[in-house]
Design a protein around this motif. Structure first.
Motif, PDB file in Angstrom:
ATOM      1  N   UNK A   1     -14.725  -9.784  17.982  1.00 42.31           N
ATOM      2  CA  UNK A   1     -13.770  -9.017  17.189  1.00 42.31           C
ATOM      3  C   UNK A   1     -13.655  -9.541  15.764  1.00 42.31           C
ATOM      4  N   UNK A   2     -13.944 -10.832  15.577  1.00 37.40           N
ATOM      5  CA  UNK A   2     -13.893 -11.399  14.236  1.00 37.40           C
ATOM      6  C   UNK A   2     -12.495 -11.665  13.716  1.00 37.40           C
ATOM      7  N   UNK A   3     -11.509 -11.725  14.602  1.00 28.93           N
ATOM      8  CA  UNK A   3     -10.151 -11.990  14.164  1.00 28.93           C
ATOM      9  C   UNK A   3     -10.036 -13.423  13.629  1.00 28.93           C
ATOM     10  N   UNK A   4      -9.464 -13.623  12.454  1.00 30.95           N
ATOM     11  CA  UNK A   4      -9.248 -14.998  11.965  1.00 30.95           C
ATOM     12  C   UNK A   4      -8.367 -15.751  12.953  1.00 30.95           C
ATOM     13  N   UNK A   5      -8.770 -16.942  13.387  1.00 30.31           N
ATOM     14  CA  UNK A   5      -7.988 -17.645  14.410  1.00 30.31           C
ATOM     15  C   UNK A   5      -6.567 -17.977  13.978  1.00 30.31           C
ATOM     16  N   UNK A   6      -6.396 -18.385  12.713  1.00 29.93           N
ATOM     17  CA  UNK A   6      -5.071 -18.763  12.217  1.00 29.93           C
ATOM     18  C   UNK A   6      -4.895 -18.243  10.801  1.00 29.93           C
ATOM     19  N   UNK A   7      -3.767 -17.599  10.571  1.00 33.43           N
ATOM     20  CA  UNK A   7      -3.490 -17.014   9.266  1.00 33.43           C
ATOM     21  C   UNK A   7      -2.045 -17.297   8.875  1.00 33.43           C
ATOM     22  N   UNK A   8      -1.846 -17.815   7.686  1.00 34.49           N
ATOM     23  CA  UNK A   8      -0.488 -18.023   7.189  1.00 34.49           C
ATOM     24  C   UNK A   8       0.087 -16.694   6.714  1.00 34.49           C
ATOM     25  N   UNK A   9       1.303 -16.384   7.140  1.00 36.28           N
ATOM     26  CA  UNK A   9       1.943 -15.134   6.755  1.00 36.28           C
ATOM     27  C   UNK A   9       2.587 -15.286   5.381  1.00 36.28           C
ATOM     28  N   UNK A  10       2.869 -14.175   4.692  1.00 32.94           N
ATOM     29  CA  UNK A  10       3.458 -14.251   3.349  1.00 32.94           C
ATOM     30  C   UNK A  10       4.774 -15.020   3.286  1.00 32.94           C
ATOM     31  N   UNK A  11       5.536 -14.999   4.374  1.00 33.54           N
ATOM     32  CA  UNK A  11       6.832 -15.693   4.365  1.00 33.54           C
ATOM     33  C   UNK A  11       6.749 -17.130   4.866  1.00 33.54           C
ATOM     34  N   UNK A  12       5.526 -17.643   5.042  1.00 27.71           N
ATOM     35  CA  UNK A  12       5.363 -19.039   5.435  1.00 27.71           C
ATOM     36  C   UNK A  12       5.206 -19.282   6.920  1.00 27.71           C
TER      37      UNK A  12
ATOM     38  N   UNK B   1       2.999 -16.142  36.785  1.00 32.98           N
ATOM     39  CA  UNK B   1       1.860 -15.235  36.777  1.00 32.98           C
ATOM     40  C   UNK B   1       2.218 -13.802  36.448  1.00 32.98           C
ATOM     41  N   UNK B   2       3.425 -13.556  35.915  1.00 31.24           N
ATOM     42  CA  UNK B   2       3.859 -12.195  35.597  1.00 31.24           C
ATOM     43  C   UNK B   2       4.290 -12.104  34.135  1.00 31.24           C
ATOM     44  N   UNK B   3       4.019 -10.949  33.530  1.00 29.34           N
ATOM     45  CA  UNK B   3       4.441 -10.727  32.149  1.00 29.34           C
ATOM     46  C   UNK B   3       4.672  -9.237  31.925  1.00 29.34           C
ATOM     47  N   UNK B   4       4.992  -8.886  30.683  1.00 29.54           N
ATOM     48  CA  UNK B   4       5.368  -7.508  30.379  1.00 29.54           C
ATOM     49  C   UNK B   4       4.185  -6.629  29.978  1.00 29.54           C
ATOM     50  N   UNK B   5       2.957  -7.142  30.018  1.00 27.75           N
ATOM     51  CA  UNK B   5       1.793  -6.343  29.634  1.00 27.75           C
ATOM     52  C   UNK B   5       1.644  -5.109  30.523  1.00 27.75           C
ATOM     53  N   UNK B   6       1.368  -3.987  29.885  1.00 27.56           N
ATOM     54  CA  UNK B   6       1.120  -2.750  30.611  1.00 27.56           C
ATOM     55  C   UNK B   6      -0.387  -2.579  30.801  1.00 27.56           C
ATOM     56  N   UNK B   7      -0.823  -1.728  31.716  1.00 22.83           N
ATOM     57  CA  UNK B   7      -2.261  -1.549  31.951  1.00 22.83           C
ATOM     58  C   UNK B   7      -3.006  -1.227  30.657  1.00 22.83           C
ATOM     59  N   UNK B   8      -4.038  -2.028  30.358  1.00 25.61           N
ATOM     60  CA  UNK B   8      -4.847  -1.806  29.179  1.00 25.61           C
ATOM     61  C   UNK B   8      -4.266  -2.350  27.897  1.00 25.61           C
ATOM     62  N   UNK B   9      -3.043  -2.841  27.939  1.00 24.04           N
ATOM     63  CA  UNK B   9      -2.415  -3.357  26.728  1.00 24.04           C
ATOM     64  C   UNK B   9      -3.026  -4.711  26.368  1.00 24.04           C
ATOM     65  N   UNK B  10      -3.138  -4.955  25.074  1.00 21.38           N
ATOM     66  CA  UNK B  10      -3.807  -6.152  24.574  1.00 21.38           C
ATOM     67  C   UNK B  10      -2.826  -7.028  23.804  1.00 21.38           C
ATOM     68  N   UNK B  11      -2.843  -8.318  24.094  1.00 25.75           N
ATOM     69  CA  UNK B  11      -2.122  -9.280  23.265  1.00 25.75           C
ATOM     70  C   UNK B  11      -3.009  -9.581  22.063  1.00 25.75           C
ATOM     71  N   UNK B  12      -2.594  -9.118  20.892  1.00 25.36           N
ATOM     72  CA  UNK B  12      -3.424  -9.275  19.683  1.00 25.36           C
ATOM     73  C   UNK B  12      -3.172 -10.618  18.993  1.00 25.36           C
ATOM     74  N   UNK B  13      -1.913 -11.034  18.899  1.00 24.86           N
ATOM     75  CA  UNK B  13      -1.601 -12.264  18.176  1.00 24.86           C
ATOM     76  C   UNK B  13      -0.187 -12.725  18.514  1.00 24.86           C
TER      77      UNK B  13
END
Length: 271
Positions: A48-59, A150-162
């Motif tokens: 995917x090429x996602x930058x592993x770590x990125x500083x946000x504008x607010x620090x 072992x449980x979370x709020x992810x729905x079918x097909x939903x992706x944790x992006x960041x």
């Protein structure tokens, strides 16, 4: 371990239609560690090429789901919470091979009580960015993302992006306590305290000893009685985890003990 029920590997960039038997593939350290008979297709996130770590504008700091433990550990975070990042990474008690493959997103999505990246992100008020198959985006605090062992709020097909850690939390003073029944064993209790530099409020995050992250917040530095009562009434008896790595009674005992130790450590500067 070979996953002999998997018949197809697809690139996540191709935006395949989600179907039963699909799973996101990050580092694969969990997926390939045990049989997964329900899986038929893996959707690979490695390109995917996602930058592993990125500083946000607010620090703040945005951590991509595909960021590895090693990448997070090596990141030059010149903030008070940097020591907590190091402590939680070492709580993996894993080899360098795992550190270089296991992802932050995978640790959160496995949602195991002893997941140290869950402990870290919850304690620093991290927020998960979740993306549905339709493209819809929602944000969920890490402390609410995991709902049980072992449980979370992810729905079918939903992706944790960041996961995003806010600047205010990164600038907080922290205290860390972790216990295991064995020298190189899984965490049986992992507690993190945080004292806000702006309003002097305190947050105590309980993990590993409980089936889900539990946060106790104090508007001002608490005394020993306030912490004891918060733990007593903030954790239901059935929320203490029970497995081979520790009985609920022991986990409860260590939770109370560590909570007081953390309170004292965070109050040291006052004395």
């Amino acid at each position: 371990m070979d996953l002999n029920t998997v018949v197809e590997l697809r690139d996540a960039r191709s935006r395949e239609t989600w179907r039963p038997g699909d799973a996101w593939l990050g580092g694969g350290t969990y997926l390939f560690s045990e049989p997964q008979p329900h899986l038929r297709r893996l959707i690979d996130l490695s390109r995917t090429g996602w930058p592993p770590l990125t500083e946000t504008p607010d620090g703040g700091l945005e951590i991509a789901a595909t960021c590895t433990v090693a990448q997070l550990f090596r990141h030059p975070l010149n903030r008070p919470a940097a020591v907590l990042v190091e402590q939680c990474c070492h709580a993996f008690l894993a080899s360098w091979k795992i550190w270089n493959m296991a992802t932050i997103g995978g640790n959160l999505c496995n949602s195991l009580p002893a997941g140290p990246m869950i402990s870290l992100a919850a304690a620093l008020d991290g927020v998960c960015r979740l993306v549905a198959q339709s493209g819809a985006v929602r944000e969920v605090p890490v402390a609410e993302f995991v709902t049980g062992a072992g449980r979370n709020v992810l729905r079918p097909g939903e992706l944790l992006r960041a996961v995003t850690l806010p600047a205010r939390a990164l600038d907080s003073r922290t205290a860390f306590r972790q216990a295991s029944l064995y020298g190189l064993g899984r965490s049986g209790a992992l507690l993190i305290g945080r004292r806000d530099p702006q309003d002097d409020s305190c947050t105590l995050t309980l993990t590993a000893s409980t089936v889900r992250p539990i946060q106790l917040r104090f508007p001002f530095p608490p005394n020993a009685e306030a912490v004891r009562e918060a733990v007593e009434f903030g954790v239901r008896p059935e929320e203490y985890f029970d497995d081979i790595h520790g009985l609920p009674q022991w986990r409860r005992h260590m939770t109370f003990r560590f909570a007081e130790e953390i309170r004292r450590e965070l109050m040291e500067e006052d004395r």
